[in-house]
Design an enzyme around this catalytic site. Structure first.
Site, PDB file in Angstrom:
ATOM      1  N   GLU A   1       0.809  -1.226   0.000  1.00  0.00           N
ATOM      2  CA  GLU A   1       0.000   0.000   0.000  1.00  0.00           C
ATOM      3  C   GLU A   1       0.837   1.269   0.000  1.00  0.00           C
ATOM      4  O   GLU A   1       0.555   2.206  -0.746  1.00  0.00           O
ATOM      5  CB  GLU A   1      -0.951   0.028   1.213  1.00  0.00           C
ATOM      6  CG  GLU A   1      -2.194  -0.824   1.076  1.00  0.00           C
ATOM      7  CD  GLU A   1      -1.976  -2.261   1.478  1.00  0.00           C
ATOM      8  OE1 GLU A   1      -0.875  -2.570   1.987  1.00  0.00           O
ATOM      9  OE2 GLU A   1      -2.876  -3.081   1.284  1.00  0.00           O
TER      10      GLU A   1
ATOM     11  N   HIS B   1     -10.289  -3.960  11.161  1.00  0.00           N
ATOM     12  CA  HIS B   1     -10.918  -3.866   9.845  1.00  0.00           C
ATOM     13  C   HIS B   1     -12.185  -3.013   9.861  1.00  0.00           C
ATOM     14  O   HIS B   1     -12.971  -3.077   8.918  1.00  0.00           O
ATOM     15  CB  HIS B   1     -11.273  -5.264   9.318  1.00  0.00           C
ATOM     16  CG  HIS B   1     -10.116  -5.983   8.719  1.00  0.00           C
ATOM     17  ND1 HIS B   1      -9.033  -6.397   9.450  1.00  0.00           N
ATOM     18  CD2 HIS B   1      -9.856  -6.376   7.449  1.00  0.00           C
ATOM     19  CE1 HIS B   1      -8.168  -7.014   8.660  1.00  0.00           C
ATOM     20  NE2 HIS B   1      -8.651  -7.015   7.435  1.00  0.00           N
TER      21      HIS B   1
END
Lengths: 313, 453
Positions: free
Chosen positions: B188, B257
């Site tokens: 990322e 998450h």
């Protein structure tokens, strides 16, 4: 190349003086000692190629042909500065000259540079990107993320590690398990070269090899330039981590400007008087840029709110 | 006789499509044999038999859509049992969305974390519309912009060959090819930086994060490299990039998450932050985001991906920075965005039955925030509740409350209240998760309180 190296040297000396006088604020990282790296690289690049570097960026800008006055006026925080006084020493850009900064976060320029290479490949314009970073940045994870993608996608990028031996105050071998930094690309299959970064002709020769490889579509190359900075990491660094003798020995034995001067004179390409004439010209140019940077007005207060967004919403 | 029930194949799956049977009545299957292909909200999955036996009956026809999780779909006679007479499965063209045969009450499907009823806002569409999921609308937005501008490309994890981890990029690889729809390694920080560099180099990247939770690894490039460059360069350097992906709580995926990054990004000058609720806005705002010359953080919501709304046909671009009144009312204003809008609309329906008419505002863009629409509504209703699927502290709710204090103080007949998630990391256990998340009944209670009812 001689002129460019002298320009960078004199410019940085003057910037150091202005910093001492309080005319330049914040962080200011000088390039003195490392001039051969960017000048040798730049000599082999073409107009339209992109370059990007970290916060030690004044030399790169001058080597790109950017007006010394615009750089010095940015250092003094004036409206005539290349970033209109809003960027300062570490954040300068010139899209016109293919210079994409001037980035203050250590190693952030490495994936950004890979992205510039990606854009060249996407557009198919035949140009390449050169991303410069230091031996300290070479330990950041995003460098290796960039190596991986650049090789995977065969991006036209040259990664140049300017190994000046010290990441701020930490020497390479105190920070790097593999201190031969040109080998750092091996596990990504990025070919590496180790170059004498104090010898501008060696840099130029190596640059030609690397650029030919990259421009031919073979993917990235990693170049480790063994160089040395004479000054501290920034103006506020007392540099107690190395001896004066070490610095002095480097200056006396390996100075890139003295080295090239000797090559020029010994080779009969120019005489001492001709080089002295260049020195004088450069002194005048730097003096003029400093005068300009001190006389130019500060940005208008209305500039505070401009350039946040381009669109109106 | 053992039956196999349609299993949940993703955290948010409530129903699926029985795409294809790979066995027929009378076939003998062994444990581990693939018996069917199931299309979930994310992907096409193969369903394997757990036990061996003979297929006695196919209880749901191939092609059936909207089969609820927990519906019996096949009977398999055990190896020791006598095969039962095989009922004939109905024809493949089973009416959608109900499964052809539902022989017994369906066990409760896994409920999504925040219940977001797909209440279509009563904003009358001026032209023809069609029913689309948020997922399809986002895909169409990217495809349309890619057709119109060759410098637009999509990159991210699993966006190409896998067709998108949440199927948002489905079909893009086929149409635009691997040079413009690019699978990245799981990197990322690296690809956010590479995308930002490509934007500086003149392209218009759409960078997908599989979720914005993973963008934490990349936030330096979003903020330091993308958002600040224009300013630091005195207006020279452009960075037209879109960072997009699902944001906020999904379902039972717990603390790392499940987080709403809206307030984080909305605090940064130099960024545009968009967080749509319905499919029409998802499409129109994503198109606007891609066209914007500025860096945009585009926050989607996984639980909304599968919900369907009316989307205008043809070119549909929604202006950035404009909130929308999705329900008019005169007694109290409910301000929300993203999945919270569904909760606010649900609360408004309950309140209406009690004679309280709530005005529901969907902010749509979090930066720049449409203060004028919020303040105009406050002037009308004199009462305001902020509804936010996220933490209360330093939130968009905090910001709206500050705006009301600064510029709407004289219009207030009651203190502004906020209804948000509980101020804890999101827990996993179903009951704790439910307790932590935004609830319509709390919005109803807050609205009553500011109306002194």
């Amino acid at each position: 190349m001689y002129r460019q190296m002298v320009l960078i040297r004199r410019f940085e000396e003057r910037a150091g003086q202005l910093y001492g006088m309080g005319q330049i604020g914040g962080f200011c990282h000088l390039y003195i000692g490392q001039e051969a790296v960017v000048v040798g690289m730049q000599a082999e690049l073409k107009r339209g190629d992109s370059i990007i570097t970290g916060y030690r960026d004044h030399g790169h800008m001058l080597a790109c042909g950017i007006d010394a006055r615009a750089v010095m006026a940015e250092l003094t925080g004036r409206a005539a500065g290349i970033s209109r006084g809003k960027g300062g020493s570490m954040h300068m850009f010139s899209v016109e000259h293919g210079f994409f900064g001037g980035h203050g976060i250590v190693a952030a320029q490495v994936p950004l540079g890979a992205g510039l290479g990606f854009a060249h490949k996407y557009k198919g314009d035949g140009h390449i990107a050169v991303t410069y970073f230091g031996d300290g940045a070479a330990n950041q994870g995003q460098v290796y993320e960039s190596f991986n993608m650049a090789e995977l996608w065969k991006l036209p990028v040259i990664f140049v590690i300017e190994n000046n031996q010290y990441a701020m105050g930490t020497s390479v071998n105190r920070a790097s398990s593999e201190d031969q930094l040109y080998r750092r690309g091996e596990s990504f299959r990025v070919p590496g070269m180790q170059v004498d970064g104090m010898d501008v002709l060696a840099v130029r020769g190596a640059a030609r090899t690397a650029i030919d490889w990259v421009r031919a579509g073979n993917g990235p190359v990693l170049m480790e330039m063994k160089t040395y900075r004479y000054r501290g990491h920034s103006m506020s660094d007392p540099a107690k981590y190395r001896s004066r003798e070490e610095v002095q020995a480097m200056r006396e034995k390996s100075d890139p400007i003295e080295g090239l001067k000797k090559e020029i004179i010994d080779g009969g390409f120019a005489d001492e008087a001709a080089l002295k004439a260049i020195d004088r010209e450069v002194r005048d140019e730097v003096a003029e840029s400093a005068d300009f940077a001190l006389e130019a007005p500060e940005p208008a207060l209305s500039e505070l709110h401009t350039d946040v967004l381009l669109g109106t919403y | 006789m053992p039956q196999i029930l349609l299993p949940a194949m993703s955290p948010t799956m409530e129903e699926g499509t029985l795409a294809k049977w790979l066995v027929a009545v009378g076939d003998v299957v062994k444990p581990g044999d693939v018996i069917a292909e199931i299309e979930t909200d994310k992907a096409t999955m193969e369903l394997e038999a757990d036990d061996g036996g003979t297929v006695a009956a196919l209880l749901v026809a191939a092609g059936s859509e909207g089969v609820k999780v927990g519906t019996p779909i096949i009977s398999i006679t055990g190896e020791d049992e006598a095969p039962a007479p095989a009922p004939v499965a109905p024809p493949a063209a089973a009416p959608s969305p109900v499964a052809a045969i539902t022989p017994e009450p369906t066990p409760a499907a896994i409920a999504p974390a925040v219940t977001a009823p797909a209440i279509t806002a009563p904003e009358p569409a001026s032209g023809p519309t069609r029913r689309q999921t948020v997922r399809e609308a986002l895909r169409d937005a990217m495809a349309e912009e890619m057709r119109g501008d060759g410098t637009v490309f999509v990159m991210g994890e699993e966006v190409a060959e896998y067709q998108g981890a949440y199927k948002v990029t489905q079909g893009l690889l086929e149409e635009f090819g691997p040079a413009r729809v690019i699978d990245t390694p799981i990197t990322e920080y690296g690809f956010a930086g590479l995308g930002t560099g490509a934007a500086m180099g003149g392209l218009k990247p759409v960078v997908e994060f599989m979720t914005f939770n993973f963008a934490m690894q990349a936030i330096d490039h979003i903020i330091n490299s993308a958002a600040k460059t224009l300013y630091m360069s005195g207006g020279q350097m452009r960075c037209p990039i879109v960072f997009r992906g699902p944001n906020g709580a999904a379902s039972r995926v717990a603390a790392q998450h499940s987080q709403n990054y809206g307030p984080w990004y909305a605090s940064v000058p130099g960024l545009i932050v968009i967080s749509p609720y319905d499919a029409a806005d998802a499409k129109g705002l994503l198109k606007a985001a891609i066209r914007s010359p500025d860096p945009v953080v585009f926050l989607e919501n996984e639980l909304l991906y599968g919900q369907s709304f009316d989307v205008p046909e043809g070119e549909h671009v929604v202006p950035i920075g404009k909130a929308r009144i999705c329900r008019a009312g005169q007694h109290v204003t409910l301000v929300s965005y993203s999945i919270g809008v569904g909760v606010a609309l649900q609360a408004a329906a309950t309140l209406a039955a009690e004679g309280i008419e709530a005005e529901v505002i969907d902010l749509r863009t979090l930066r720049p925030l449409d203060r004028a629409t919020v303040l105009a509504s406050l002037k009308k209703t004199n009462r305001l509740v902020v509804v936010e699927e996220g933490w209360p502290t330093c939130s968009i709710a905090s910001e709206i409350m500050a705006i009301c204090m600064e510029d709407g103080f004289d219009d207030l007949d009651a203190p502004v209240l906020r209804v948000t998630n509980v101020d804890v990391p999101l827990p996993y256990a179903a009951n704790l998760e439910k307790a932590a998340l935004l609830k319509a009944e709390d919005v109803v209670a807050a609205a009553r309180a500011v109306c002194y009812r």
